[in-house]
Design a protein around this motif. Structure first.
Motif: not given
Length: 891
Positions: A87-101, A134-144
């Protein structure tokens, strides 16, 4: 009681139905299986951070290559429920911070792409630090838009895997990759694939073709909801004028189509007929109706960037000098920077298992007539400036070199115009394939006849003269098929070397199943038959009768075909060439020549094999003697001309001076057949002398091109004298050919020089290593040109025979065995050479062992041989040169 029995029967029926349904569901797709490691799912966790404006912006983004794999979800738990892997997951930085682990530890998620909310600076530095670790994370991107562009680019690289043992053999395809790859294949005349693709581009598909394709795609992706949704969308919305948009969307359709075209599975390929037909017709229409500004340059360069495995790259490099055809739709650009981006230039080192490659096709005298266009108006990725080519374009690989600065391989090609030009002839095999597809199309109209009731009533409208005429033609054409297809079934005898078959076998040939089983009742529904379809039938009959020597019947059917054909069509051109062959076989040489001359004017001399095919035309009923006499007389007619209508010299040179080379080549081929096939040295020399005279006396004979012609002729005459043991004349002619070959340093001349020098070495009074050393040096200079393999084998034979004369039997035996390891099995061309090699091995074995032991049989010799690939042959050449140099110093 009755109710109970009824209930049981109902339950049994329901069980059987369920069982049958389960069997249908578990059936594997005709398209094979998807490699799970190359599949992925893109989940977009769509939360409050995504504004309405963001949603609007992303809806306009061309999600190249990922659109069919993208699915929106609203909750974290939806990830677990999908049961998808990769799975390639796209989400907001706030959501990732909340469910990071939870998210970073999930084995289902391969990469996470983070979207940064606008105007949110709170704890941003802490988030960035957390994400970077975290090697899994790419970004953050300000432009979708940038996020999805990056995601698409990463997927192209990450899902690419080098070809494994499950891929087709490397000699049938130089590049087979999961991403947008070119697949180029050897263009053998017995290959059914190229004929079938051309037939697909011409004959309309059956009505059910798309539905069957969709059904197989659904089976292929049965466990991927995202793709199944895209397949359903395709099923509902696809129309022929949307073919390019769907193809360039780069989703399931692109991957399935190109995988099928690369793997060449007949059953699967036939389900793509509608796509190939629609894509090709859209391209041709775009080329015809829209100005193609990019074509205005005198020489056009088309580029393509792609990834290739090191193994595939090495195979591509081995194809240097070979004629290759593109066997899938090929996306290219005139912008080298775009090609570099798609190749991932600079991303890989020279020793990495994956390499970046740029295809550069130089296209001089650019005037395509079909199957190629700038598709920015039609493409899903309209801003890309994409140029799309249909399959069967033919190219020649000039070189493949590495650019250390850019860290990319540049594969340089030139375009060969033989296959794609609409005036080049249709082969007999392709015509039979067209007939097979035509019959499939017409028979299937029966299943849809109820849908056409309104059309039928309109056709039968008594107040419409035009519709009456159409109906009369439909009845007439149906009658023709019903009467004439059985004649073709009865008369057709397929040659041994052809790409079609009437049998259900595993020979790899295209099966004419519908034609074989055709009966008159299959046309009871009165299908609507177009002019092109009746032309195909009549031309097939004409070709069969011509081959069987029934020339009047052939002429009759060709004339019937001409009534319904277009004057400037490919089928008309092909038919005219066959009529020229008929006139030649009937000894009407003037008519045969006039047709040839007219056809060459139409094609501007592109069809370089037309004259030879007319001059050497032969029916199955002709004896060798009759064929050779007939061809000899035609060539004599073409080689003489009375310029003053009877008052001039009877032996004037050819009156069409700029086409003399075709006649020269035909004399050479006829001499070859007299000498090698009929062992008639007298007539062979006569043919070679005609060849030499035309080469020397022609006004253009000072051209370097004619040097090689004269040299080759001298070499062939030397072979004839050598066979008669006139060694003195043979050596003189070989030396003459060698001197002419060395005047111009063309690669093909190096090959001629090597061959002549080895023949000189073979017949010289003493064995001279220096001569053979120089000959093998010339072989390396010319390495990579077509037919070099055959010449190398012949040179090893000469070296062996020279050593045999001086009783160096063990050395001679070693070199003749090397010759056997070079010659490829070919029943037409190389079988006599392989036979001579085997005889030489047996002779040398007897001589080396003083006839004390039983020599090996031919079967023993061939059983023990190991065919060498190009790299092994090249290494063997270098080793032989080292041995010869050492022996030369000793001598």
């Amino acid at each position: 009681m009755a109710t109970t029995h009824a209930y049981k029967r109902k339950e049994q029926h329901r069980g059987r139905k369920k069982s049958h349904s389960k069997k249908r569901d578990t059936r594997k797709s005709t398209f094979g299986e998807i490699e799970k490691t190359k599949e992925y799912t893109i989940l977009w966790l769509y939360d409050n951070a995504i504004s309405q404006q963001d949603d609007y912006d992303i809806s306009k983004v061309k999600l190249r290559g990922i659109v069919d794999y993208l699915r929106k979800i609203s909750y974290i738990d939806d990830i677990r429920k999908t049961k998808d892997q990769n799975i390639m997951l796209v989400l907001s930085s706030g959501t990732l911070e909340k469910h990071f682990v939870q998210l970073t530890n999930s084995v289902q998620i391969r990469l996470i792409y983070v979207y940064q909310e606008r105007d949110d600076n709170n704890s941003q530095s802490n988030r960035n630090e957390l994400f970077i670790e975290c090697p899994k994370v790419r970004g953050p991107f300000e432009d979708l838009k940038e996020l999805f562009f990056t995601l698409s680019k990463h997927i192209r690289t990450m899902t690419f895997q080098p070809s494994m043992a499950t891929e087709p053999p490397p000699l049938t395809s130089a590049s087979k990759t999961i991403e947008r790859s070119t697949s180029t294949s050897y263009s053998y005349v017995t290959d059914w694939y190229i004929h079938l693709i051309r037939a697909f581009q011409t004959v309309p598909p059956t009505r059910s073709c798309k539905d069957k394709f969709v059904e197989e795609c659904a089976l292929l992706y049965h466990d991927n909801p995202s793709i199944l949704q895209a397949i359903e969308e395709f099923k509902i919305t696809y129309t022929p004028d949307e073919a390019i948009r769907w193809y360039t969307r780069d989703g399931f359709l692109y991957k399935v189509l190109n995988r099928i075209l690369r793997e060449k599975n007949q059953q699967a390929i036939q389900l793509t007929h509608f796509l190939i037909y629609d894509l090709d017709h859209q391209l041709s229409n775009e080329l015809r109706t829209i100005e193609q500004d990019w074509m205005r340059a005198e020489t056009v360069h088309l580029y393509r960037g792609q990834l290739m495995s090191m193994e595939e790259l090495q195979q591509l490099k081995k194809n240097k000098g070979e004629e290759l055809f593109v066997n899938s739709f090929l996306s290219m650009t005139t912008d080298l920077a775009v090609a570099n981006m798609f190749a991932g230039a600079g991303a890989f080192g020279p020793d990495d298992p994956i390499q970046s490659v740029i295809f550069d096709i130089e296209w001089a005298d650019f005037s395509p007539k079909h199957g190629l266009a700038d598709i920015h108006r039609l493409s899903y990725n309209g801003d890309e400036g994409e140029i799309l080519l249909s399959p069967t374009y033919t190219v020649n690989l000039l070189d493949c070199v590495y650019d250390e600065k850019e860290r990319v391989w540049n594969a340089i090609f030139t375009r060969i115009p033989q296959v794609d030009d609409p005036l080049i002839r249709i082969s007999d095999d392709e015509r039979l394939m067209r007939l097979e597809l035509t019959l499939q199309h017409l028979i299937e109209e029966k299943d849809s006849s109820d849908d056409d009731d309104d059309d039928t009533e309109e056709m039968l409208d008594p107040f419409s003269d035009s519709q009456d005429d159409k109906f009369e033609f439909t009845r007439k054409f149906c009658s023709a098929f019903v009467e004439d297809v059985p004649i073709l079934q009865r008369e057709l005898n397929l040659p041994e070397l052809c790409s079609v078959t009437l049998n259900d076998d595993s020979s790899g040939r295209f099966q004419l199943k519908t034609f074989r089983s055709f009966t008159a009742d299959l046309f009871d529904h009165g299908p609507k038959i177009l002019d092109d379809m009746i032309v195909t039938l009549y031309d097939a009959l004409g070709g069969v009768f011509k081959t069987k020597g029934k020339l009047m019947q052939a002429y009759f059917y060709y004339q019937k075909a001409s009534i319904y054909d277009k004057p400037q069509s490919q089928t008309t051109y092909t038919r005219q060439s066959h009529l020229a062959q008929i006139h030649k076989l009937n000894s009407d040489y003037e008519l045969a020549w006039n047709i040839f001359d007219e056809l060459m004017d139409r094609t501007e001399d592109v069809d370089s094999f037309l004259y030879e095919d007319i001059a050497l035309a032969r029916s199955d009923t002709m004896t060798d003697e009759a064929f050779l006499q007939n061809s000899y007389a035609f060539l004599q007619y073409c080689s003489t001309y009375n310029d003053d209508g009877g008052d001039g010299d009877e032996e004037e040179e050819l009156f069409i001076d700029n086409r003399v080379s075709y006649v020269i080549d035909a004399w050479a081929e006829l001499g070859y057949r007299y000498f090698y096939q009929n062992h008639d040295t007298k007539h062979a020399l006569d043919c070679y002398m005609h060849e030499q005279k035309l080469s020397v006396t022609n006004s253009r004979s000072k051209s370097p091109y004619f040097n090689s012609l004269i040299g080759s002729c001298s070499e062939r005459m030397g072979d004839v004298y050598a066979s008669e043991n006139d060694v003195e004349k043979a050596l003189k002619l070989y030396q003459e050919a060698l001197d002419l070959a060395l005047q111009e340093k063309f690669a093909i001349n190096w090959i001629t020089a090597a061959r002549c020098m080895c023949k000189i070495g073979r017949y010289r009074p003493s064995h001279e290593y220096e001569i053979f050393y120089r000959a093998f040096q010339y072989l390396l200079y010319g390495y990579g040109k077509p037919y070099i393999r055959d010449t190398i084998g012949k040179c090893y034979m000469c070296l062996s025979q020279s050593l045999q004369r001086y009783e160096r039997y063990q050395e001679a035996l070693k070199y003749v065995k090397q010759a056997i390891s070079i010659f490829l099995p070919d029943p037409l061309l190389l079988e006599p050479l392989i036979e001579k090699c085997c005889q030489l091995v047996i002779e040398l074995y007897r001589s080396a062992n003083n006839d004390n032991t039983s020599p090996p049989t031919k079967e023993d010799v061939l059983k023990d041989r190991v065919l060498l690939d190009d790299e092994q042959i090249k290494n063997m050449l270098q080793m032989t040169m080292d041995e010869l140099e050492s022996e030369s110093k000793h001598q």
